[in-house]
Design a protein around this motif. Sequence first.
Motif, PDB file in Angstrom:
ATOM      1  N   VAL A  68     -15.243 -20.574 -22.180  1.00 25.08           N
ATOM      2  CA  VAL A  68     -14.470 -21.725 -22.654  1.00 25.08           C
ATOM      3  C   VAL A  68     -14.515 -22.847 -21.608  1.00 25.08           C
ATOM      4  CG1 VAL A  68     -12.895 -20.307 -24.025  1.00 25.08           C
ATOM      5  CG2 VAL A  68     -12.287 -20.887 -21.676  1.00 25.08           C
ATOM      6  N   ARG A  69     -14.179 -24.035 -22.060  1.00 25.43           N
ATOM      7  CA  ARG A  69     -13.996 -25.193 -21.183  1.00 25.43           C
ATOM      8  C   ARG A  69     -12.610 -25.751 -21.459  1.00 25.43           C
ATOM      9  NH1 ARG A  69     -18.692 -28.198 -19.403  1.00 25.43           N
ATOM     10  NH2 ARG A  69     -20.595 -27.118 -19.958  1.00 25.43           N
ATOM     11  N   ASP A  70     -11.779 -25.862 -20.435  1.00 25.65           N
ATOM     12  CA  ASP A  70     -10.479 -26.502 -20.618  1.00 25.65           C
ATOM     13  C   ASP A  70     -10.709 -27.950 -21.012  1.00 25.65           C
ATOM     14  OD1 ASP A  70      -8.942 -24.269 -20.050  1.00 25.65           O
ATOM     15  OD2 ASP A  70      -8.757 -24.748 -17.928  1.00 25.65           O
ATOM     16  N   ARG A  83     -12.081 -25.634 -25.346  1.00 26.40           N
ATOM     17  CA  ARG A  83     -13.162 -25.566 -26.337  1.00 26.40           C
ATOM     18  C   ARG A  83     -13.897 -24.258 -26.132  1.00 26.40           C
ATOM     19  NH1 ARG A  83     -18.749 -26.701 -26.966  1.00 26.40           N
ATOM     20  NH2 ARG A  83     -18.959 -27.475 -24.847  1.00 26.40           N
ATOM     21  N   TYR A  84     -14.149 -23.563 -27.242  1.00 27.29           N
ATOM     22  CA  TYR A  84     -14.926 -22.333 -27.184  1.00 27.29           C
ATOM     23  C   TYR A  84     -16.404 -22.683 -27.062  1.00 27.29           C
ATOM     24  CZ  TYR A  84     -10.906 -19.581 -28.784  1.00 27.29           C
ATOM     25  OH  TYR A  84      -9.686 -18.962 -28.893  1.00 27.29           O
ATOM     26  N   LYS A  95     -15.772 -19.381 -33.801  1.00 25.96           N
ATOM     27  CA  LYS A  95     -15.000 -20.229 -32.889  1.00 25.96           C
ATOM     28  C   LYS A  95     -15.892 -21.112 -32.011  1.00 25.96           C
ATOM     29  CE  LYS A  95     -11.363 -16.786 -32.279  1.00 25.96           C
ATOM     30  NZ  LYS A  95     -10.758 -15.894 -31.284  1.00 25.96           N
ATOM     31  N   GLU A  96     -17.154 -20.768 -31.872  1.00 23.14           N
ATOM     32  CA  GLU A  96     -18.037 -21.499 -30.972  1.00 23.14           C
ATOM     33  C   GLU A  96     -18.107 -22.975 -31.365  1.00 23.14           C
ATOM     34  OE1 GLU A  96     -21.769 -19.417 -30.790  1.00 23.14           O
ATOM     35  OE2 GLU A  96     -20.883 -17.747 -29.674  1.00 23.14           O
ATOM     36  N   GLY A  97     -17.889 -23.845 -30.383  1.00 17.69           N
ATOM     37  CA  GLY A  97     -17.906 -25.282 -30.614  1.00 17.69           C
ATOM     38  C   GLY A  97     -16.606 -25.838 -31.163  1.00 17.69           C
ATOM     39  N   ARG A  98     -15.629 -24.980 -31.399  1.00 21.34           N
ATOM     40  CA  ARG A  98     -14.323 -25.394 -31.937  1.00 21.34           C
ATOM     41  C   ARG A  98     -13.318 -25.560 -30.799  1.00 21.34           C
ATOM     42  NH1 ARG A  98     -17.306 -26.398 -36.003  1.00 21.34           N
ATOM     43  NH2 ARG A  98     -17.459 -24.853 -37.637  1.00 21.34           N
ATOM     44  N   TYR A  99     -12.206 -26.191 -31.124  1.00 21.34           N
ATOM     45  CA  TYR A  99     -11.211 -26.560 -30.113  1.00 21.34           C
ATOM     46  C   TYR A  99      -9.852 -25.933 -30.409  1.00 21.34           C
ATOM     47  CZ  TYR A  99     -14.569 -30.234 -29.049  1.00 21.34           C
ATOM     48  OH  TYR A  99     -15.699 -30.917 -28.719  1.00 21.34           O
ATOM     49  N   ILE A 100      -9.173 -25.540 -29.359  1.00 23.55           N
ATOM     50  CA  ILE A 100      -7.776 -25.104 -29.441  1.00 23.55           C
ATOM     51  C   ILE A 100      -6.921 -26.194 -28.813  1.00 23.55           C
ATOM     52  CG2 ILE A 100      -6.060 -23.516 -28.459  1.00 23.55           C
ATOM     53  CD1 ILE A 100      -7.538 -22.194 -30.684  1.00 23.55           C
ATOM     54  N   LEU A 101      -5.913 -26.655 -29.562  1.00 24.31           N
ATOM     55  CA  LEU A 101      -4.897 -27.557 -29.031  1.00 24.31           C
ATOM     56  C   LEU A 101      -3.566 -26.842 -29.110  1.00 24.31           C
ATOM     57  CD1 LEU A 101      -5.887 -30.992 -30.623  1.00 24.31           C
ATOM     58  CD2 LEU A 101      -6.416 -30.152 -28.339  1.00 24.31           C
ATOM     59  N   GLU A 102      -2.820 -26.857 -28.027  1.00 21.59           N
ATOM     60  CA  GLU A 102      -1.549 -26.158 -27.980  1.00 21.59           C
ATOM     61  C   GLU A 102      -0.445 -27.004 -28.608  1.00 21.59           C
ATOM     62  OE1 GLU A 102      -0.619 -23.492 -25.061  1.00 21.59           O
ATOM     63  OE2 GLU A 102      -2.481 -23.695 -23.938  1.00 21.59           O
ATOM     64  N   LYS A 103       0.264 -26.417 -29.559  1.00 23.54           N
ATOM     65  CA  LYS A 103       1.291 -27.129 -30.310  1.00 23.54           C
ATOM     66  C   LYS A 103       2.342 -27.747 -29.390  1.00 23.54           C
ATOM     67  CE  LYS A 103       4.663 -26.591 -33.968  1.00 23.54           C
ATOM     68  NZ  LYS A 103       5.449 -25.671 -34.772  1.00 23.54           N
ATOM     69  N   GLU A 104       2.717 -27.058 -28.349  1.00 22.06           N
ATOM     70  CA  GLU A 104       3.737 -27.522 -27.407  1.00 22.06           C
ATOM     71  C   GLU A 104       3.313 -28.827 -26.711  1.00 22.06           C
ATOM     72  OE1 GLU A 104       7.300 -27.262 -25.178  1.00 22.06           O
ATOM     73  OE2 GLU A 104       6.664 -25.961 -26.826  1.00 22.06           O
TER      74      GLU A 104
END
Length: 110
Positions: A68-70, A83-84, A95-104
């Motif tokens: 991952v990359r922060d 980003r995965y 998940k590859e190439g997709r992004y996680i955004l934290e709801k908080e």
Amino acid sequence: MGLIHKQFLSGNRIYGCSGCKTHLATKDGVMSTAFQGQHGRAYLFQTVVNVIEGPPQDRPMTTGLHTVRDIKCCECYQVIGWRYVKAYNEDQRYKEGRYILEKELLIVVS
């Protein structure tokens, strides 16, 4: 480094950085709301804008090992998710190439 030209999004619901309200993603880009981040619930997005990626890191997660990359906001530099890059388990490759955004760390801008 040069100037950063921020993108402004339009639509029903625009998610922004909680620190500075910079546009990051739209509701239409949400793939799943059933993810877990470091600060609680997190969303999986197809695309995000106005972010800077850090160096790749191998990180063990509940679903296995991932590279991952922060990602941080391009305006205030707050880390808002990741980003995965690579999933080592076959069933996690979506998940590859997709992004996680934290709801908080998000706010609804409009």
